[in-house]
Design a protein around this motif. Structure first.
Motif, PDB file in Angstrom:
ATOM      1  N   VAL A 303       0.895  -1.166   0.134  1.00  0.00           N
ATOM      2  CA  VAL A 303       0.161  -0.220  -0.250  1.00  0.00           C
ATOM      3  C   VAL A 303       0.821   1.356   0.154  1.00  0.00           C
ATOM      4  O   VAL A 303       0.455   2.430   0.117  1.00  0.00           O
ATOM      5  CB  VAL A 303      -1.011   0.048   1.174  1.00  0.00           C
ATOM      6  CG1 VAL A 303      -2.040  -1.189   1.141  1.00  0.00           C
ATOM      7  CG2 VAL A 303      -0.186  -0.048   2.383  1.00  0.00           C
ATOM      8  N   TYR A 305       3.149   2.417  -2.407  1.00  0.00           N
ATOM      9  CA  TYR A 305       3.354   2.838  -3.702  1.00  0.00           C
ATOM     10  C   TYR A 305       2.175   2.404  -4.605  1.00  0.00           C
ATOM     11  O   TYR A 305       1.385   1.363  -4.309  1.00  0.00           O
ATOM     12  CB  TYR A 305       4.610   2.182  -4.422  1.00  0.00           C
ATOM     13  CG  TYR A 305       5.751   2.672  -3.293  1.00  0.00           C
ATOM     14  CD1 TYR A 305       6.413   1.845  -2.593  1.00  0.00           C
ATOM     15  CD2 TYR A 305       6.523   3.750  -3.958  1.00  0.00           C
ATOM     16  CE1 TYR A 305       7.537   2.228  -1.846  1.00  0.00           C
ATOM     17  CE2 TYR A 305       7.847   4.077  -3.200  1.00  0.00           C
ATOM     18  CZ  TYR A 305       8.174   3.445  -1.914  1.00  0.00           C
ATOM     19  OH  TYR A 305       9.194   3.836  -1.613  1.00  0.00           O
ATOM     20  N   SER A 306       2.129   2.598  -5.883  1.00  0.00           N
ATOM     21  CA  SER A 306       1.459   2.146  -6.981  1.00  0.00           C
ATOM     22  C   SER A 306       1.668   0.824  -7.133  1.00  0.00           C
ATOM     23  O   SER A 306       2.709   0.188  -6.679  1.00  0.00           O
ATOM     24  CB  SER A 306       1.423   3.073  -8.281  1.00  0.00           C
ATOM     25  OG  SER A 306       2.727   2.574  -9.029  1.00  0.00           O
ATOM     26  N   GLU A 307       0.943   0.038  -7.918  1.00  0.00           N
ATOM     27  CA  GLU A 307       1.128  -1.428  -8.276  1.00  0.00           C
ATOM     28  C   GLU A 307       2.717  -1.444  -8.918  1.00  0.00           C
ATOM     29  O   GLU A 307       2.989  -2.739  -8.742  1.00  0.00           O
ATOM     30  CB  GLU A 307       0.197  -1.495  -9.422  1.00  0.00           C
ATOM     31  CG  GLU A 307      -0.014  -3.119  -9.386  1.00  0.00           C
ATOM     32  CD  GLU A 307      -1.192  -3.241 -10.554  1.00  0.00           C
ATOM     33  OE1 GLU A 307      -2.004  -4.319 -10.659  1.00  0.00           O
ATOM     34  OE2 GLU A 307      -1.401  -2.425 -11.469  1.00  0.00           O
ATOM     35  N   ASP A 308       2.945  -0.587  -9.656  1.00  0.00           N
ATOM     36  CA  ASP A 308       4.281  -1.079 -10.200  1.00  0.00           C
ATOM     37  C   ASP A 308       5.346  -0.120  -9.732  1.00  0.00           C
ATOM     38  O   ASP A 308       6.379   0.073 -10.057  1.00  0.00           O
ATOM     39  CB  ASP A 308       4.186  -0.504 -11.687  1.00  0.00           C
ATOM     40  CG  ASP A 308       4.071   0.832 -12.068  1.00  0.00           C
ATOM     41  OD1 ASP A 308       4.141   1.184 -13.279  1.00  0.00           O
ATOM     42  OD2 ASP A 308       3.493   1.622 -11.176  1.00  0.00           O
ATOM     43  N   GLY A 309       5.376   0.210  -8.195  1.00  0.00           N
ATOM     44  CA  GLY A 309       6.398   0.578  -7.444  1.00  0.00           C
ATOM     45  C   GLY A 309       6.682   2.428  -7.610  1.00  0.00           C
ATOM     46  O   GLY A 309       7.743   2.594  -7.289  1.00  0.00           O
ATOM     47  N   ASP A 337      -4.784  13.155 -13.302  1.00  0.00           N
ATOM     48  CA  ASP A 337      -4.217  11.992 -14.297  1.00  0.00           C
ATOM     49  C   ASP A 337      -4.043  10.828 -13.551  1.00  0.00           C
ATOM     50  O   ASP A 337      -3.167   9.888 -14.041  1.00  0.00           O
ATOM     51  CB  ASP A 337      -2.814  12.501 -14.782  1.00  0.00           C
ATOM     52  CG  ASP A 337      -2.933  13.543 -15.640  1.00  0.00           C
ATOM     53  OD1 ASP A 337      -1.930  14.231 -15.939  1.00  0.00           O
ATOM     54  OD2 ASP A 337      -3.913  13.835 -16.434  1.00  0.00           O
ATOM     55  N   PHE A 351      -2.132  -6.482   0.438  1.00  0.00           N
ATOM     56  CA  PHE A 351      -3.127  -5.817  -0.422  1.00  0.00           C
ATOM     57  C   PHE A 351      -2.590  -5.992  -1.931  1.00  0.00           C
ATOM     58  O   PHE A 351      -1.353  -5.924  -2.214  1.00  0.00           O
ATOM     59  CB  PHE A 351      -3.214  -4.262  -0.094  1.00  0.00           C
ATOM     60  CG  PHE A 351      -3.920  -4.197   1.364  1.00  0.00           C
ATOM     61  CD1 PHE A 351      -3.221  -4.313   2.601  1.00  0.00           C
ATOM     62  CD2 PHE A 351      -5.355  -3.987   1.547  1.00  0.00           C
ATOM     63  CE1 PHE A 351      -3.642  -3.986   3.726  1.00  0.00           C
ATOM     64  CE2 PHE A 351      -5.835  -3.763   2.844  1.00  0.00           C
ATOM     65  CZ  PHE A 351      -4.969  -3.852   3.864  1.00  0.00           C
ATOM     66  N   THR A 352      -3.546  -5.812  -2.790  1.00  0.00           N
ATOM     67  CA  THR A 352      -3.227  -5.972  -4.253  1.00  0.00           C
ATOM     68  C   THR A 352      -4.089  -4.597  -4.839  1.00  0.00           C
ATOM     69  O   THR A 352      -5.309  -4.381  -4.466  1.00  0.00           O
ATOM     70  CB  THR A 352      -3.523  -7.007  -5.191  1.00  0.00           C
ATOM     71  OG1 THR A 352      -5.104  -7.308  -4.936  1.00  0.00           O
ATOM     72  CG2 THR A 352      -2.704  -7.974  -4.687  1.00  0.00           C
ATOM     73  N   GLU A 353      -3.472  -3.686  -5.657  1.00  0.00           N
ATOM     74  CA  GLU A 353      -4.219  -2.606  -6.231  1.00  0.00           C
ATOM     75  C   GLU A 353      -5.029  -3.282  -7.491  1.00  0.00           C
ATOM     76  O   GLU A 353      -4.701  -3.653  -8.044  1.00  0.00           O
ATOM     77  CB  GLU A 353      -3.268  -1.710  -6.636  1.00  0.00           C
ATOM     78  CG  GLU A 353      -4.053  -0.295  -6.800  1.00  0.00           C
ATOM     79  CD  GLU A 353      -2.974   0.569  -7.674  1.00  0.00           C
ATOM     80  OE1 GLU A 353      -1.643   0.781  -7.401  1.00  0.00           O
ATOM     81  OE2 GLU A 353      -3.685   1.548  -8.405  1.00  0.00           O
ATOM     82  N   MET A 356      -7.957  -0.330 -11.508  1.00  0.00           N
ATOM     83  CA  MET A 356      -8.381  -0.436 -13.045  1.00  0.00           C
ATOM     84  C   MET A 356      -9.240  -1.543 -13.126  1.00  0.00           C
ATOM     85  O   MET A 356     -10.313  -1.402 -13.983  1.00  0.00           O
ATOM     86  CB  MET A 356      -6.966  -0.854 -13.805  1.00  0.00           C
ATOM     87  CG  MET A 356      -7.256  -0.954 -15.218  1.00  0.00           C
ATOM     88  SD  MET A 356      -7.464   0.638 -15.915  1.00  0.00           S
ATOM     89  CE  MET A 356      -5.862   1.234 -16.372  1.00  0.00           C
ATOM     90  N   ASN A 357      -9.000  -2.686 -12.724  1.00  0.00           N
ATOM     91  CA  ASN A 357      -9.867  -3.906 -12.830  1.00  0.00           C
ATOM     92  C   ASN A 357     -11.305  -3.512 -12.089  1.00  0.00           C
ATOM     93  O   ASN A 357     -12.334  -3.747 -12.621  1.00  0.00           O
ATOM     94  CB  ASN A 357      -9.519  -5.236 -11.697  1.00  0.00           C
ATOM     95  CG  ASN A 357      -8.082  -5.550 -12.044  1.00  0.00           C
ATOM     96  OD1 ASN A 357      -7.136  -5.104 -11.994  1.00  0.00           O
ATOM     97  ND2 ASN A 357      -8.127  -6.862 -12.787  1.00  0.00           N
ATOM     98  N   ASN A 361     -11.251   4.058 -13.457  1.00  0.00           N
ATOM     99  CA  ASN A 361     -10.646   5.071 -14.331  1.00  0.00           C
ATOM    100  C   ASN A 361     -11.527   5.943 -15.278  1.00  0.00           C
ATOM    101  O   ASN A 361     -11.113   6.570 -16.146  1.00  0.00           O
ATOM    102  CB  ASN A 361      -9.701   4.167 -15.360  1.00  0.00           C
ATOM    103  CG  ASN A 361     -10.539   2.944 -16.163  1.00  0.00           C
ATOM    104  OD1 ASN A 361     -11.391   2.664 -15.643  1.00  0.00           O
ATOM    105  ND2 ASN A 361      -9.890   2.765 -17.334  1.00  0.00           N
ATOM    106  N   THR A 364     -10.362  10.771 -14.645  1.00  0.00           N
ATOM    107  CA  THR A 364      -8.913  10.874 -14.162  1.00  0.00           C
ATOM    108  C   THR A 364      -8.582  12.380 -14.186  1.00  0.00           C
ATOM    109  O   THR A 364      -7.386  12.517 -13.869  1.00  0.00           O
ATOM    110  CB  THR A 364      -8.139  10.051 -14.994  1.00  0.00           C
ATOM    111  OG1 THR A 364      -8.346  10.520 -16.393  1.00  0.00           O
ATOM    112  CG2 THR A 364      -8.425   8.673 -14.901  1.00  0.00           C
TER     113      THR A 364
END
Lengths: 569, 613
Positions: A303, A305-309, A337, A351-353, A356-357, A361, A364
């Motif tokens: 939790v 960062y974003s999903e991709d760090g 954005d 946790f998983t972000e 988008m799923n 979105n 934005t």
């Protein structure tokens, strides 16, 4: 139960077992802003209206639903800010305490109550720190913080000096929450801070790196500025607090920009943890080690960062079980954005972000602030609501793709892990554009739904009344601690209807710098009762109540069971 | 870029020559060849390249070794049909038979460039340019060299091609870009090798100076001046920026020091009426510039050339007491406005000793001062052996390349205001400043020339940076329509699909992008993400590891790997990755904090908090 209702019950059970595969009915609520009619007409001043020179003017403040006089009707607390050039003496804007007249109108009693303070107010935490039966107030400032003791007679006393929680008068304090971190039955206090800002060092808009956005000269920061530290005060039980930040392990090396702070038992171990949304720096999740200390596990939990760090903004927070799996999930609001970060709780405290799923979105371009996972239509599934407003008023002229004022955004929960954006269909209460910051959720008119109080920059606040259009049932749970802290901050309530579970916690701050109605609200769909209401108190004690009738406020006192279960009107 | 008419005229001439060089062909064979060749030519005239290719293939099927030039023609037909791999195959066959076919060499290189493989294109293009230097060979070779960051030679080649071509706007763009990249390379080297140095601060000052960031410019000039208080060149701009900030006393001090170090500049003044004023927050003075300037004290002596860095003056002082002191005294005396030519003549008359960089440094500086940046650049090449140990040489070369870039771009803007390249340049400049008008210029560039390379990709990137995913996707698809092989387009489209949670669409595209450029760490990371979304955890981990191998600075990949390892049931590996991630993040944060601390050390004022009752 009438025959008709019984038939609906069968249909409803079948529908919920299909997990929302059928097409959803039209949304069961509409919204209208009734602030003006209700008497909320005082402008909240916060920095420049057309241009903002410094970041201190941009972030706004919080609001609260707060039954300060325990009459069962939610009163409203609206903080206020200031302007750099100041105001003529005697005309400085102050905080407002609007007492609920119970007829849809309010009266400002801040002066009488002793709450009419001026300054750059930030955030609110509500909790009964001395367990005397009346909820007290802690307000953070860019400057010295204030703790108000609720005297129980409609007035408050500033006990900051006596309690020792005022802090450094030069500090930019922000999010705050009462939390009984050591489970001794007394509310302790956590305060975070945003920036270590010195106006004398700041360049004018556009005159440095980090002072432009999309090519438009804007105020500088926060990137490139120095962050600051967190503070934890332990409640000594005698009307004083002791700072225990170092021992508790919550001091940071001054490199996070803390915003909303709240308590949540993220790993469901019965001990309150602390989540701090941080702007442009990793968010913080302090896991309670159960020994008076905390460990920041945000990175490992997924939790920070974003999903991709990547680092993100992080302003508001809300917690609820959006997918009905029995675990509390998290939503954090972000900058333009970006879409709100939806962190779905997995087992083991991870946790998983899923933003988008989940379909978040759709919108934005707005900066997002106060937020809530709130069941407006009482169907038993929390919907996602947040307020918007950019930080750069200059953008309206220079880049209309990013307007300064924006709508209140509502996503309807489709019950399958996804949401649908439905703002436009919900009435002018949502679609009218403002630049907003804090928002709080509560039932001001006691009609069994949740309304929204919103802070608007340099405008009067909004009081968005929710009008439910269906006959869905609901249940409000008000907890009173006895061994636990009286406000029951940190208590977890799980409501079961059929095969569906809902989980919420009592919190002293959430959304953005704001505090919600302390009566936990559960939509029950067309059920006539909750099959069970399970309470886990902050001290760890658990109680279970079965067959709790719907459409009433259920007061539960720790150790005494349900002491009151009245309809609202 | 290629003149097709010229291309095939060359091809015909080659064929005729080839036929006459193949006496083994009997008349029937010759008739066969001529017939199909004519059909091919007819097809080419109507741009029916597949048909042309078929005709050439028929010839080669019957006579695979008779006329190597036919392979060249076949390759050209494939090339023009954008069938680059097939073109390469055809060229390769022809070059086996006749390695000296300049056209085949050239278009082998061009094909590899079209496939985004500049390192592989280089040998072919070097050979082609050696065999037959033309505008095309120079341009393609320059583009390939640019692709491997060898911009100096690229610039030379573009200059070679420029007068041979009618597309002057294109070459101005290429030349300007090459010099811009050179200046960036030098700046990055200086920042890495000499952090917090005179050169780093001076370069930063000049850059932010040009962008109007007054407060930072003043701070950077001051920081540079602290490191070289006898460098007169720093004090005039410092005086100017202090005047802009409304710090008149400090500005006067800086100007006085400038005049002290350059005694012939007593008439220098700052015209405050022409400057913007009060660009500093009006809550008080920040840095104590006055105290800082006073702390420099009076110089013990005036440097030999006041506008030069101390490092240069130290060398001059050695010369003034050395074997050629007479000549050096005359040079120093002449190094003033009005007598520069004398100084130049004196310098050119000197025979430099081994290890002597000073002569060429001064010559290059002189030419730069006289707006003769191209001459300065030629001279400065002789300084390259010394630049690693003399930082001010890098500063000078940076300045020269900056000037050359500026000159080329300015000519492009002035002489070709409606050219697609001009619009592209404007778009790129505005884009780098984050301005939304960049999009309008990119679109204007495409309107002026729909096949302008790079523009659609730049426009797509612009849209993506503004969250206009659909608009970005539209441009990328148009790019793929025009250039189905574009790995840049495939990479971006693949990335979009992955971000939109469409991994089945994205992964094939990303695989192609990775195959085209196996060294692109970002592409490997994007592919990894797509594989992760497909549930192919093992392959995703492999691709993430490859991304890290190629670019260890991609710290966020450690974070993502940790998540994958945890998901795959390897908590120890997950913990290890988290540990690396957090350690790197902590290091980066500490570096940022150190920088901030340095800034804060300059000021200790307290501030009243306004608005509180």
């Amino acid at each position: 139960m009438t025959r008709r209702r019984f038939a609906s019950g069968i249909g409803s059970a079948a529908l919920s077992s299909l997990s929302g595969l059928s097409a959803p009915a039209p949304y069961g609520a509409r919204f209208v802003d009734v602030a003006r009619e209700a008497g909320l007409r005082d402008t909240v001043y916060y920095g420049g209206a057309d241009t903002v020179k410094y970041i201190v003017e941009a972030n706004g403040c919080g609001v609260a639903f707060f039954d300060y006089d325990n009459d069962g009707w939610q009163d409203l607390l609206v903080l206020n800010g200031s302007r750099l050039e100041g105001f003529p003496k005697g005309q400085e804007p102050t905080n407002h305490l609007y007492k609920n007249n119970r007829d849809g109108t309010f009266t400002d009693v801040a002066q009488r109550a002793g709450l009419a303070k001026s300054g750059w107010a930030q955030a609110i935490a509500i909790g009964d720190y001395d367990n005397d039966g009346f909820d007290d107030l802690f307000i953070t400032y860019w400057g010295r913080n204030v703790l108000y003791h609720n005297n129980g007679d409609g007035t408050f006393t500033d006990v900051t000096e006596a309690t020792g929680v005022g802090g450094d008068p030069k500090r930019w304090n922000t999010g705050c929450c009462f939390v009984d971190y050591d489970r001794d039955g007394k509310l302790d206090l956590f305060v975070t801070a945003y920036l270590d800002v010195n106006l004398a060092e700041l360049p004018l808009p556009g005159k440095s790196t980090n002072c432009t956005w999309k090519g438009v000269p804007v105020f500088c920061g926060p990137k490139g500025m120095k962050g600051t530290t967190n503070i934890l005060y332990r409640n000594n039980g005698d009307g004083t607090f002791t700072e225990v930040s170092k021992q508790a392990g919550v001091i940071l090396p001054g490199l996070s920009y803390g915003m909303t702070a709240t308590t949540v038992d993220y790993n469901d171990d019965g001990w309150p943890d602390i989540f701090v949304a941080c702007d442009s720096t990793p968010s913080i999740l302090y896991r309670n080690n159960k020994n008076g200390s905390f460990t920041d596990v945000a990175v490992a939990s997924g939790v920070a960062y974003s999903e991709d760090g990547r680092e993100q903004a992080g302003m508001g927070l809300t917690f609820a079980d959006y997918d009905g799996d029995g675990r509390v999930d998290i939503v954090k609001t972000l900058f333009a954005d970006d879409m709100p970060a939806l962190y779905r709780a997995e087992s083991g405290g991870f946790f998983t972000e899923r933003s988008m799923n989940a379909g978040l979105n759709a919108v934005t371009k707005h900066v997002q602030w106060g937020t809530g996972l709130v069941d407006f239509d009482n169907d038993g599934w929390p919907d996602l609501f947040y307020v918007t407003g950019h930080v750069y008023p200059e953008l309206d002229r220079a880049n209309p793709d990013y307007p300064y004022r924006g709508p209140r955004v509502l996503y309807r929960n489709l019950r399958n892990g996804k949401f649908e954006h439905i703002t436009a269909a919900c009435g002018p209460g949502l679609t009218t554009a403002h630049s907003s910051r804090g928002c709080a959720f509560g039932d001001f008119d006691n009609d069994g739904d949740l309304d929204v109080l919103v802070m608007n920059m340099n405008e009067p606040p909004s009081l968005i009344r929710c009008d439910v259009l269906n006959r869905n049932s609901w249940l409000k749970v008000k907890l009173i601690g006895t061994e636990s802290n009286r406000t029951a901050i940190g208590a977890r309530v799980r409501v079961k209807t059929g095969s569906h579970y809902q989980v919420q916690e009592v919190q002293s701050q959430s959304s953005y710098y704001s505090a919600n109605d302390l009566r936990l609200h559960f939509g029950l769909g067309d059920a006539s009762r909750a099959d069970s209401v399970e309470v886990r108190w902050p001290t760890g004690k658990q109680e279970l109540f079965r067959d709790v009738p719907a459409n009433r406020v259920v007061k539960i006192r720790e150790g005494s069971g349900i002491i009151d279960a009245k309809p609202l009107r | 870029m290629i003149c097709r008419k010229l291309l095939f005229a060359c091809a015909t001439a080659l064929l005729v020559r080839a036929q006459s060089a193949s006496p083994d062909l009997d008349p029937a064979a010759q008739r066969f060849i001529e017939q199909h060749f004519a059909s091919a030519k007819e097809a080419e005239a109507f741009q029916q390249y597949p048909r042309a290719a078929s005709e050439y293939e028929l010839i080669l099927k019957s006579f695979p070794r008779a006329i190597p030039e036919i392979y060249q023609n076949l390759g050209l037909a494939y090339y023009l049909d954008r069938r680059y791999e097939e073109a390469l195959g055809a060229f390769a066959q022809g070059l086996k038979l006749r390695p000296g076919m300049a056209g085949a060499q050239l278009f082998s290189g061009a094909s590899l460039l079209a496939l985004d493989r500049p390192p592989k294109a280089l040998p072919f293009l070097e050979t082609a340019h050696r065999l037959q230097p033309t505008a095309e060979s120079a341009t393609y070779l320059g583009l390939a060299l640019s692709g491997v960051n060898r911009h100096e030679r690229a610039a030379d080649l573009f200059r070679f091609a420029q007068p041979l071509s009618t597309r002057n706007d294109y070459y101005l763009h290429l030349i300007g870009t090459a010099h811009l990249r050179l200046s960036e390379q030098i700046a990055n080297r200086v920042a890495e090798k000499y952090p917090d140095s005179l050169c780093e601060h001076w370069m930063t000052a000049k850059i932010v100076d040009g962008q109007g960031w007054y407060q930072i410019a003043a701070k950077e000039y001051l920081e540079a001046a602290r490191r070289d208080p006898l460098n007169g060149a720093l004090f005039y701009p410092l005086a100017r920026w202090l005047a802009v900030l409304g710090l008149d006393s400090a500005s006067d001090l800086a100007l006085a020091r400038y005049k002290r170090l350059l005694p012939l500049e007593q008439a220098a003044r700052i015209d405050r009426s022409e400057l913007p004023k009060k660009e500093l927050a009006d809550v008080g003075i920040t840095l104590d510039y006055e105290a800082a300037l006073k702390s420099f004290g009076e110089p013990d002596s005036v440097p030999p050339i006041g506008s030069m860095p101390t490092e240069v003056n130290a060398e001059i002082r050695k010369r003034l007491t050395g074997a050629q002191q007479g000549q050096w005294k005359r040079i120093v005396a002449a190094f003033t406005p009005g007598q520069f030519d004398q100084a130049r003549i004196q310098l050119e008359g000197l025979r430099p000793a081994p290890g002597d960089w000073l002569r060429d440094y001064l010559l290059a500086s002189f030419h730069l001062e006289r707006d003769e940046a191209l001459v300065a650049e030629k001279v400065s090449r002789r300084l390259k052996p010394f630049e690693d140990r003399v930082p001010t040489i890098q500063m000078l070369r940076w300045d020269i390349h900056r000037q050359l870039s500026f000159q080329a771009f300015q000519r492009l803007l002035d002489d070709y205001p409606t050219s697609g390249w001009t619009h592209f340049l404007r778009g790129r400049t505005l884009d780098s400043q984050g301005k939304r008008e960049a999009g309008e210029h990119y679109l204007a560039a495409l309107e002026a020339d729909p096949i302008l390379p790079e523009v659609r990709i730049a426009l797509a990137d612009f849209y993506l940076s503004n969250s206009q995913v659909d608009a970005a996707r539209e441009q990328i698809l148009k790019e793929l329509e025009a250039n189905p092989r574009s790995s840049s387009a495939k990479l971006r489209l693949g990335r979009i699909h992955v971000q939109m949670r469409e991994p089945d669409l994205g992964v094939p595209l990303l695989k192609e992008a990775v195959a085209a450029d196996p060294d692109d760490a970002g592409a490997h990371a994007d592919l990894a993400r797509g594989l992760e979304l497909q549930g192919n955890t093992a392959s995703a981990i492999g691709e993430y590891r490859e991304a890290l191998r190629l670019d260890p600075s991609l710290n966020r990949v450690h974070y993502v790997l940790a998540r994958l390892y945890r998901k795959a049931g390897s908590p120890e590996l997950a913990e290890r990755e988290y540990a690396v991630f957090e350690k790197n993040e902590a290091t980066a944060r500490q570096q940022r904090a150190d920088q901030l601390r340095k800034l804060r050390e300059l000021d200790g004022r307290k501030v009243n908090i306004p608005g509180e009752r």
